[in-house]
Design a protein around this motif. Structure first.
Motif, PDB file in Angstrom:
ATOM      1  N   GLY A   1     -21.008 -30.226  51.497  1.00 50.86           N
ATOM      2  CA  GLY A   1     -21.219 -30.314  50.054  1.00 50.86           C
ATOM      3  C   GLY A   1     -19.933 -30.158  49.269  1.00 50.86           C
ATOM      4  O   GLY A   1     -19.693 -30.887  48.287  1.00 50.86           O
ATOM      5  N   LEU A   2     -19.081 -29.214  49.690  1.00 51.08           N
ATOM      6  CA  LEU A   2     -17.816 -28.999  48.985  1.00 51.08           C
ATOM      7  C   LEU A   2     -16.910 -30.225  49.082  1.00 51.08           C
ATOM      8  O   LEU A   2     -16.307 -30.642  48.093  1.00 51.08           O
ATOM      9  CB  LEU A   2     -17.109 -27.767  49.562  1.00 51.08           C
ATOM     10  CG  LEU A   2     -17.817 -26.428  49.371  1.00 51.08           C
ATOM     11  CD1 LEU A   2     -17.057 -25.311  50.074  1.00 51.08           C
ATOM     12  CD2 LEU A   2     -17.968 -26.098  47.887  1.00 51.08           C
ATOM     13  N   ARG A   3     -16.847 -30.810  50.265  1.00 49.56           N
ATOM     14  CA  ARG A   3     -15.986 -31.977  50.445  1.00 49.56           C
ATOM     15  C   ARG A   3     -16.548 -33.209  49.743  1.00 49.56           C
ATOM     16  O   ARG A   3     -15.791 -34.063  49.261  1.00 49.56           O
ATOM     17  CB  ARG A   3     -15.807 -32.262  51.938  1.00 49.56           C
ATOM     18  CG  ARG A   3     -14.978 -31.202  52.658  1.00 49.56           C
ATOM     19  CD  ARG A   3     -13.577 -31.146  52.106  1.00 49.56           C
ATOM     20  NE  ARG A   3     -12.781 -30.104  52.733  1.00 49.56           N
ATOM     21  CZ  ARG A   3     -11.538 -29.820  52.408  1.00 49.56           C
ATOM     22  NH1 ARG A   3     -10.928 -30.510  51.442  1.00 49.56           N
ATOM     23  NH2 ARG A   3     -10.877 -28.858  53.009  1.00 49.56           N
ATOM     24  N   THR A   4     -17.865 -33.309  49.681  1.00 51.59           N
ATOM     25  CA  THR A   4     -18.475 -34.421  48.951  1.00 51.59           C
ATOM     26  C   THR A   4     -18.133 -34.337  47.470  1.00 51.59           C
ATOM     27  O   THR A   4     -17.769 -35.336  46.838  1.00 51.59           O
ATOM     28  CB  THR A   4     -19.997 -34.411  49.150  1.00 51.59           C
ATOM     29  OG1 THR A   4     -20.297 -34.528  50.540  1.00 51.59           O
ATOM     30  CG2 THR A   4     -20.644 -35.556  48.398  1.00 51.59           C
ATOM     31  N   THR A   5     -18.246 -33.144  46.909  1.00 52.29           N
ATOM     32  CA  THR A   5     -17.865 -32.943  45.507  1.00 52.29           C
ATOM     33  C   THR A   5     -16.396 -33.248  45.292  1.00 52.29           C
ATOM     34  O   THR A   5     -16.008 -33.906  44.319  1.00 52.29           O
ATOM     35  CB  THR A   5     -18.173 -31.500  45.083  1.00 52.29           C
ATOM     36  OG1 THR A   5     -19.556 -31.226  45.296  1.00 52.29           O
ATOM     37  CG2 THR A   5     -17.832 -31.275  43.625  1.00 52.29           C
ATOM     38  N   ALA A   6     -15.553 -32.777  46.214  1.00 53.87           N
ATOM     39  CA  ALA A   6     -14.111 -33.034  46.098  1.00 53.87           C
ATOM     40  C   ALA A   6     -13.806 -34.523  46.167  1.00 53.87           C
ATOM     41  O   ALA A   6     -12.907 -35.013  45.467  1.00 53.87           O
ATOM     42  CB  ALA A   6     -13.363 -32.285  47.199  1.00 53.87           C
ATOM     43  N   ALA A   7     -14.547 -35.260  46.993  1.00 56.53           N
ATOM     44  CA  ALA A   7     -14.323 -36.707  47.100  1.00 56.53           C
ATOM     45  C   ALA A   7     -14.607 -37.408  45.784  1.00 56.53           C
ATOM     46  O   ALA A   7     -13.833 -38.276  45.343  1.00 56.53           O
ATOM     47  CB  ALA A   7     -15.195 -37.292  48.213  1.00 56.53           C
ATOM     48  N   VAL A   8     -15.715 -37.048  45.135  1.00 50.36           N
ATOM     49  CA  VAL A   8     -16.066 -37.683  43.857  1.00 50.36           C
ATOM     50  C   VAL A   8     -15.039 -37.341  42.782  1.00 50.36           C
ATOM     51  O   VAL A   8     -14.554 -38.216  42.051  1.00 50.36           O
ATOM     52  CB  VAL A   8     -17.479 -37.252  43.425  1.00 50.36           C
ATOM     53  CG1 VAL A   8     -17.816 -37.822  42.051  1.00 50.36           C
ATOM     54  CG2 VAL A   8     -18.514 -37.703  44.445  1.00 50.36           C
ATOM     55  N   VAL A   9     -14.676 -36.062  42.698  1.00 54.58           N
ATOM     56  CA  VAL A   9     -13.710 -35.639  41.676  1.00 54.58           C
ATOM     57  C   VAL A   9     -12.360 -36.304  41.909  1.00 54.58           C
ATOM     58  O   VAL A   9     -11.726 -36.812  40.972  1.00 54.58           O
ATOM     59  CB  VAL A   9     -13.575 -34.101  41.690  1.00 54.58           C
ATOM     60  CG1 VAL A   9     -12.451 -33.658  40.761  1.00 54.58           C
ATOM     61  CG2 VAL A   9     -14.882 -33.450  41.268  1.00 54.58           C
ATOM     62  N   GLN A  10     -11.902 -36.303  43.157  1.00 50.40           N
ATOM     63  CA  GLN A  10     -10.599 -36.883  43.464  1.00 50.40           C
ATOM     64  C   GLN A  10     -10.567 -38.381  43.186  1.00 50.40           C
ATOM     65  O   GLN A  10      -9.600 -38.887  42.591  1.00 50.40           O
ATOM     66  CB  GLN A  10     -10.251 -36.612  44.926  1.00 50.40           C
ATOM     67  CG  GLN A  10      -8.844 -37.040  45.320  1.00 50.40           C
ATOM     68  CD  GLN A  10      -8.541 -36.737  46.769  1.00 50.40           C
ATOM     69  OE1 GLN A  10      -9.329 -37.049  47.658  1.00 50.40           O
ATOM     70  NE2 GLN A  10      -7.395 -36.122  47.022  1.00 50.40           N
ATOM     71  N   SER A  11     -11.602 -39.098  43.578  1.00 54.42           N
ATOM     72  CA  SER A  11     -11.599 -40.549  43.382  1.00 54.42           C
ATOM     73  C   SER A  11     -11.674 -40.908  41.899  1.00 54.42           C
ATOM     74  O   SER A  11     -10.952 -41.810  41.445  1.00 54.42           O
ATOM     75  CB  SER A  11     -12.766 -41.183  44.151  1.00 54.42           C
ATOM     76  OG  SER A  11     -14.002 -40.608  43.774  1.00 54.42           O
ATOM     77  N   ILE A  12     -12.514 -40.213  41.138  1.00 53.63           N
ATOM     78  CA  ILE A  12     -12.600 -40.511  39.696  1.00 53.63           C
ATOM     79  C   ILE A  12     -11.280 -40.190  39.004  1.00 53.63           C
ATOM     80  O   ILE A  12     -10.793 -40.956  38.148  1.00 53.63           O
ATOM     81  CB  ILE A  12     -13.768 -39.749  39.064  1.00 53.63           C
ATOM     82  CG1 ILE A  12     -15.109 -40.284  39.579  1.00 53.63           C
ATOM     83  CG2 ILE A  12     -13.720 -39.841  37.543  1.00 53.63           C
ATOM     84  CD1 ILE A  12     -16.311 -39.543  39.065  1.00 53.63           C
TER      85      ILE A  12
END
Length: 368
Positions: free
Chosen positions: A337-348
């Motif tokens: 879950g933490l990495r999924t959130t980080a992926a969305v934030v980083q890509s945006i």
């Protein structure tokens, strides 16, 4: 079996000493601690004849030496180390840590965030290099290219996203038309609402909103899928049997997202124009024929080129951020879950930064 612990008081010069014998262990101490409570202080504590001592015995000797201000003699290397460890533990434990000044705490958090951002950026650059190597390996060995995986990603990233991307773009087009008409009405220039809809949809909002939607939808899915495979050791198993995870998992996702982003961006821009056109037809009474004619006049071809250039770059960034964060998963399911959130934030974040860079770059090229 070890002899039971015992002690005796002896005189050494002008000072008394407590001479311990036997095993100073939990099972052999017996009534020694109770008897020691009535003893007068001694200047020395002799443990020369102690042939075994555990933590309980070490604590007993240390406490006597501390309370009597006595010197411990006769300890071998192991007993000295044990007494030293016990002495280090004899410190008051704080129930609550000391309060850090707010300024120091804020600076520490800013420093940690900056360090994490730099490390993540460097890791993403390294991941991009690994992706380029995997791409070259597939080009030089075409039989390793996974057509089925790429086609499946086309369906997941592109076909299944048409509904939500289209609806979002259509509604955004209506909102732009409504807000633009309200503001331009003050100057009697409602006709320029068409210019606002056409240029903003094709040049910026179509591709940007699509990228944000794909990042939240597909980028998070990439991170969760690869992260789950990392937890279940499927990726390690792939490496064991000689299958490259970069070629089997990352490359199909990156290729599909890169190729489909221009199509999704163009599709989103068209639906945003359609939404704005319907609003202008109903509210501003601009006929569809006039609206389309005006769109063709005010939207230069360079706007479309900008969309088609930015879209694949955004797609590659989104795919790489999602797969990179998925590869970092380790430990437990919470990490997914933490990495999924980080992926969305980083890509945006990267998409918006690159969009700003492209805006300056295209302006310098004379594509306003």
């Amino acid at each position: 079996m070890s002899a039971a612990a015992d002690y005796s008081r002896t005189a050494e010069g002008d000072a008394d000493a407590l001479h311990f014998t036997g095993a100073l262990t939990l099972s052999q101490l017996g009534d020694v601690p109770a008897r020691l409570k009535g003893e007068a202080p001694a200047a020395r504590i002799d443990i020369t004849d102690v042939h075994r001592m555990d933590t309980i015995g070490a604590w007993l000797i240390y406490r006597l030496a501390r309370d009597y201000d006595a010197e411990v003699i006769g300890a071998d290397q192991d007993e000295a180390n044990l007494l030293d460890q016990v002495s280090r533990a004899d410190k008051p434990v704080k129930v609550r840590p000391d309060r850090t000044p707010p300024l120091i705490r804020v600076l520490a958090q800013v420093g940690e965030a900056t360090d994490a951002a730099v490390r993540s950026t460097l890791g993403l650059v390294g991941f991009f290099g690994a992706l380029l190597i995997a791409t070259w390996n597939v080009i030089t060995h075409p039989r390793r290219f996974r057509y089925n995986a790429v086609v499946q990603r086309f369906e997941v990233v592109g076909v299944h996203a048409l509904g939500i991307v289209g609806l979002m773009s259509f509604l955004v087009g209506i909102v732009i038309a409504q807000q633009g008409a309200v503001q331009l009405r003050q100057f009697g220039a409602e006709v320029f609402t068409v210019n606002l809809i056409g240029r903003s949809a094709v040049k910026e909002l179509g591709v940007l909103m699509t990228a944000i939607m794909v990042a939240g939808r597909s980028g998070s899915a990439f991170a969760a899928q690869i992260g789950s495979m990392k937890l279940t050791e499927e990726i390690d198993a792939m490496r064991t049997i000689g299958v490259s995870p970069m070629e089997a998992l990352v490359l199909p996702r990156a290729l599909a997202t890169t190729l489909l982003m221009p199509l999704l961006g163009f599709y989103a821009a068209i639906l945003a124009i359609v939404g704005g056109g319907i609003f202008c037809w109903i509210t501003l009474e601009i006929p569809p024929i006039t609206f389309v004619q005006r769109i063709r006049e005010v939207v230069p071809m360079t706007d479309l080129w900008q969309l088609l250039i930015k879209a694949p770059v955004f797609g590659a960034i989104i795919a790489m951020a999602g797969c990179y964060q998925g590869m970092l998963v380790q430990g437990n399911a919470e990490e997914v879950g933490l990495r999924t959130t980080a992926a969305v934030v980083q890509s945006i974040f990267l998409v918006i930064v690159l969009d700003a860079f492209f805006a300056v770059f295209f302006t310098a090229l004379g594509w306003p």
